[in-house]
Every structure is written in structure tokens, then in C-alpha cells.
Design a protein around this motif. Structure first.
Motif, PDB file in Angstrom:
ATOM      1  N   THR A   1       0.828  -1.203   0.000  1.00 34.61           N
ATOM      2  CA  THR A   1       0.000   0.000   0.000  1.00 34.61           C
ATOM      3  C   THR A   1       0.868   1.261   0.000  1.00 34.61           C
ATOM      4  O   THR A   1       0.495   2.281  -0.593  1.00 34.61           O
ATOM      5  N   GLU A   2       2.027   1.166   0.622  1.00 36.06           N
ATOM      6  CA  GLU A   2       2.909   2.332   0.664  1.00 36.06           C
ATOM      7  C   GLU A   2       3.587   2.638  -0.666  1.00 36.06           C
ATOM      8  O   GLU A   2       4.298   3.636  -0.792  1.00 36.06           O
ATOM      9  N   ASP A   3       3.395   1.793  -1.663  1.00 40.96           N
ATOM     10  CA  ASP A   3       3.894   2.078  -3.009  1.00 40.96           C
ATOM     11  C   ASP A   3       2.939   2.979  -3.785  1.00 40.96           C
ATOM     12  O   ASP A   3       3.257   3.407  -4.907  1.00 40.96           O
ATOM     13  N   THR A   4       1.801   3.265  -3.217  1.00 38.14           N
ATOM     14  CA  THR A   4       0.834   4.144  -3.874  1.00 38.14           C
ATOM     15  C   THR A   4       1.435   5.533  -4.076  1.00 38.14           C
ATOM     16  O   THR A   4       1.912   6.159  -3.135  1.00 38.14           O
ATOM     17  N   ALA A   5       1.416   5.995  -5.307  1.00 43.08           N
ATOM     18  CA  ALA A   5       2.020   7.284  -5.648  1.00 43.08           C
ATOM     19  C   ALA A   5       1.799   7.557  -7.129  1.00 43.08           C
ATOM     20  O   ALA A   5       1.369   6.671  -7.882  1.00 43.08           O
ATOM     21  N   VAL A   6       2.128   8.769  -7.524  1.00 38.32           N
ATOM     22  CA  VAL A   6       2.275   9.072  -8.941  1.00 38.32           C
ATOM     23  C   VAL A   6       3.723   8.757  -9.318  1.00 38.32           C
ATOM     24  O   VAL A   6       4.655   9.205  -8.640  1.00 38.32           O
ATOM     25  N   TYR A   7       3.887   7.991 -10.364  1.00 32.38           N
ATOM     26  CA  TYR A   7       5.209   7.573 -10.821  1.00 32.38           C
ATOM     27  C   TYR A   7       5.604   8.349 -12.066  1.00 32.38           C
ATOM     28  O   TYR A   7       4.806   8.478 -13.005  1.00 32.38           O
ATOM     29  N   TYR A   8       6.843   8.823 -12.054  1.00 35.10           N
ATOM     30  CA  TYR A   8       7.376   9.613 -13.153  1.00 35.10           C
ATOM     31  C   TYR A   8       8.646   8.958 -13.694  1.00 35.10           C
ATOM     32  O   TYR A   8       9.452   8.441 -12.918  1.00 35.10           O
ATOM     33  N   CYS A   9       8.835   9.042 -14.996  1.00 34.49           N
ATOM     34  CA  CYS A   9      10.147   8.725 -15.537  1.00 34.49           C
ATOM     35  C   CYS A   9      10.820  10.034 -15.938  1.00 34.49           C
ATOM     36  O   CYS A   9      10.146  11.030 -16.242  1.00 34.49           O
ATOM     37  N   ALA A  10      12.154  10.007 -15.895  1.00 30.24           N
ATOM     38  CA  ALA A  10      12.931  11.203 -16.183  1.00 30.24           C
ATOM     39  C   ALA A  10      14.205  10.788 -16.904  1.00 30.24           C
ATOM     40  O   ALA A  10      14.737   9.706 -16.657  1.00 30.24           O
ATOM     41  N   ALA A  11      14.702  11.643 -17.781  1.00 34.74           N
ATOM     42  CA  ALA A  11      15.873  11.326 -18.586  1.00 34.74           C
ATOM     43  C   ALA A  11      16.922  12.423 -18.475  1.00 34.74           C
ATOM     44  O   ALA A  11      16.599  13.616 -18.445  1.00 34.74           O
ATOM     45  N   ASP A  12      18.171  11.971 -18.430  1.00 31.36           N
ATOM     46  CA  ASP A  12      19.323  12.871 -18.305  1.00 31.36           C
ATOM     47  C   ASP A  12      20.296  12.546 -19.427  1.00 31.36           C
ATOM     48  O   ASP A  12      20.689  11.393 -19.600  1.00 31.36           O
ATOM     49  N   SER A  13      20.726  13.557 -20.168  1.00 31.96           N
ATOM     50  CA  SER A  13      21.570  13.338 -21.352  1.00 31.96           C
ATOM     51  C   SER A  13      23.017  13.002 -21.026  1.00 31.96           C
ATOM     52  O   SER A  13      23.788  12.661 -21.918  1.00 31.96           O
ATOM     53  N   SER A  14      23.419  13.091 -19.772  1.00 32.53           N
ATOM     54  CA  SER A  14      24.790  12.733 -19.421  1.00 32.53           C
ATOM     55  C   SER A  14      24.937  11.219 -19.466  1.00 32.53           C
ATOM     56  O   SER A  14      24.177  10.493 -18.846  1.00 32.53           O
ATOM     57  N   TRP A  15      25.970  10.756 -20.183  1.00 33.32           N
ATOM     58  CA  TRP A  15      26.173   9.313 -20.323  1.00 33.32           C
ATOM     59  C   TRP A  15      26.652   8.703 -19.025  1.00 33.32           C
ATOM     60  O   TRP A  15      27.227   9.360 -18.177  1.00 33.32           O
ATOM     61  N   GLY A  16      26.495   7.383 -18.950  1.00 30.78           N
ATOM     62  CA  GLY A  16      27.168   6.641 -17.906  1.00 30.78           C
ATOM     63  C   GLY A  16      26.271   6.273 -16.736  1.00 30.78           C
ATOM     64  O   GLY A  16      25.049   6.198 -16.841  1.00 30.78           O
ATOM     65  N   TRP A  17      26.960   6.064 -15.605  1.00 32.49           N
ATOM     66  CA  TRP A  17      26.274   5.622 -14.384  1.00 32.49           C
ATOM     67  C   TRP A  17      25.153   6.584 -14.010  1.00 32.49           C
ATOM     68  O   TRP A  17      25.286   7.785 -14.136  1.00 32.49           O
ATOM     69  N   CYS A  18      24.085   6.031 -13.460  1.00 33.91           N
ATOM     70  CA  CYS A  18      23.023   6.896 -12.953  1.00 33.91           C
ATOM     71  C   CYS A  18      23.155   7.103 -11.447  1.00 33.91           C
ATOM     72  O   CYS A  18      22.560   8.035 -10.900  1.00 33.91           O
ATOM     73  N   LEU A  19      23.943   6.258 -10.779  1.00 32.88           N
ATOM     74  CA  LEU A  19      24.107   6.368  -9.338  1.00 32.88           C
ATOM     75  C   LEU A  19      24.658   7.740  -8.984  1.00 32.88           C
ATOM     76  O   LEU A  19      25.610   8.216  -9.616  1.00 32.88           O
ATOM     77  N   GLY A  20      24.093   8.377  -7.999  1.00 31.35           N
ATOM     78  CA  GLY A  20      24.587   9.659  -7.531  1.00 31.35           C
ATOM     79  C   GLY A  20      23.888  10.864  -8.129  1.00 31.35           C
ATOM     80  O   GLY A  20      24.130  11.989  -7.702  1.00 31.35           O
ATOM     81  N   ARG A  21      23.043  10.661  -9.102  1.00 29.53           N
ATOM     82  CA  ARG A  21      22.297  11.777  -9.679  1.00 29.53           C
ATOM     83  C   ARG A  21      21.082  12.043  -8.812  1.00 29.53           C
ATOM     84  O   ARG A  21      20.538  11.142  -8.172  1.00 29.53           O
ATOM     85  N   ASN A  22      20.657  13.281  -8.826  1.00 30.37           N
ATOM     86  CA  ASN A  22      19.409  13.599  -8.138  1.00 30.37           C
ATOM     87  C   ASN A  22      18.436  14.185  -9.150  1.00 30.37           C
ATOM     88  O   ASN A  22      18.747  14.329 -10.331  1.00 30.37           O
ATOM     89  N   LEU A  23      17.259  14.535  -8.675  1.00 31.52           N
ATOM     90  CA  LEU A  23      16.208  14.917  -9.621  1.00 31.52           C
ATOM     91  C   LEU A  23      16.574  16.153 -10.412  1.00 31.52           C
ATOM     92  O   LEU A  23      16.052  16.357 -11.517  1.00 31.52           O
ATOM     93  N   HIS A  24      17.478  16.976  -9.902  1.00 31.62           N
ATOM     94  CA  HIS A  24      17.866  18.193 -10.626  1.00 31.62           C
ATOM     95  C   HIS A  24      18.741  17.881 -11.838  1.00 31.62           C
ATOM     96  O   HIS A  24      18.925  18.727 -12.720  1.00 31.62           O
ATOM     97  N   HIS A  25      19.291  16.667 -11.906  1.00 35.91           N
ATOM     98  CA  HIS A  25      20.101  16.279 -13.052  1.00 35.91           C
ATOM     99  C   HIS A  25      19.230  15.944 -14.264  1.00 35.91           C
ATOM    100  O   HIS A  25      19.717  15.982 -15.394  1.00 35.91           O
ATOM    101  N   TYR A  26      17.990  15.579 -14.025  1.00 38.20           N
ATOM    102  CA  TYR A  26      17.156  15.036 -15.090  1.00 38.20           C
ATOM    103  C   TYR A  26      16.444  16.158 -15.834  1.00 38.20           C
ATOM    104  O   TYR A  26      15.704  16.950 -15.249  1.00 38.20           O
ATOM    105  N   GLU A  27      16.690  16.185 -17.144  1.00 37.28           N
ATOM    106  CA  GLU A  27      16.230  17.307 -17.972  1.00 37.28           C
ATOM    107  C   GLU A  27      14.799  17.126 -18.453  1.00 37.28           C
ATOM    108  O   GLU A  27      14.088  18.103 -18.662  1.00 37.28           O
ATOM    109  N   TYR A  28      14.417  15.891 -18.704  1.00 36.59           N
ATOM    110  CA  TYR A  28      13.107  15.632 -19.283  1.00 36.59           C
ATOM    111  C   TYR A  28      12.293  14.758 -18.335  1.00 36.59           C
ATOM    112  O   TYR A  28      12.814  13.778 -17.798  1.00 36.59           O
ATOM    113  N   TRP A  29      11.042  15.124 -18.181  1.00 34.06           N
ATOM    114  CA  TRP A  29      10.135  14.415 -17.289  1.00 34.06           C
ATOM    115  C   TRP A  29       8.842  14.085 -18.011  1.00 34.06           C
ATOM    116  O   TRP A  29       8.350  14.880 -18.829  1.00 34.06           O
TER     117      TRP A  29
END
Length: 130
Positions: free
Chosen positions: A92-120
Motif C-alpha cells: 500500500t505504501e507504493d501508492t504514488a504518482v510515478y514519473y520517468c525522467a531522462a538525463d543526457s549525461s552518459w554513464g552511471w546513474c548512481l549519484g544523480r538527483n532529480l535536478h540532473h534530469y532534464e526531461y520528465w
């Protein structure tokens, strides 16, 4: 026009499964790191997991939040220009609005935060309830 569109949300019972899709238009999604975020009412947007770009260091590497590790998985279908979020053993705690987001920087995604993602995307509602 560069666009992300999520689909696949809906109502699901606790313990059930759901697969969300994120389709890109106007750009090649395999060149982008992609993250899934969610936001429940009254809460901050949180990252569920991410997948690195299909090129560069850490190609297609995935990372998950502790709250979903072992239950959720992220995968690409580069031929369809899509990324999926497979959600199993939903709570039940998974209830939410889910978004995908894309960041043009190549490579690992670990360590990025939502401000890195350009497209939502616009988000898709997932409700887990009996």
C-alpha cells in the motif's frame, strides 16, 4: 518535440504486480540515463531506481532505492525507445504518482538527483489497495 510519456498505472491489490512504461519521442532514449521517481500525497518526490545510459561507463547499470530493492526492476527496450519499471509484491505504501525522467549525461546513474534530469513525463498514478 522531446517528450516522455508514462503508461501502465492503475489500481492493483497488495501483493500484486504492475509494469509501467516510459516511451521517449524526439530523442534516442538509449543515450540517456533514466530514472523512475514517485510522489505520494504530502510527500517529497523520491527516486525509485535508475538505469544508466546504454553507452559510456556503467552502461545499463541499475540502482534501486532500499524500499523497493528485490521487488522492482528497471529494463530497457532500445528498439522501442522505452524503459520499463516492473513492480512486484506491491504494498500500500507504493501508492504514488510515478514519473520517468531522462538525463543526457552518459554513464552511471548512481549519484544523480532529480535536478540532473532534464526531461520528465507527466506521471502515472499507481494505487495499491484492496
Amino acid at each position: 518535440q522531446l517528450q516522455l510519456v508514462e503508461s501502465g498505472g492503475g489500481l492493483v491489490q497488495p501483493g500484486g504486480s504492475q509494469r509501467l512504461s516510459c516511451k521517449a519521442s524526439g530523442f534516442n532514449l538509449h543515450l540517456y540515463a533514466v530514472a523512475w521517481y514517485r510522489q505520494a500525497p504530502g510527500k517529497e518526490r523520491e527516486e525509485v531506481g535508475c538505469i544508466g545510459s546504454s553507452i559510456g561507463d556503467g552502461a545499463d547499470s541499475v540502482n534501486y532505492a532500499d524500499s523497493v530493492k528485490g521487488r522492482f526492476s528497471i529494463a530497457r527496450d532500445n528498439a522501442k525507445n522505452m524503459v520499463y519499471l516492473q513492480m512486484n509484491s506491491l504494498k500500500t505504501e507504493d501508492t504514488a504518482v510515478y514519473y520517468c525522467a531522462a538525463d543526457s549525461s552518459w554513464g552511471w546513474c548512481l549519484g544523480r538527483n532529480l535536478h540532473h534530469y532534464e526531461y520528465w513525463g507527466q506521471g502515472t498514478q499507481v494505487t495499491v489497495s484492496s
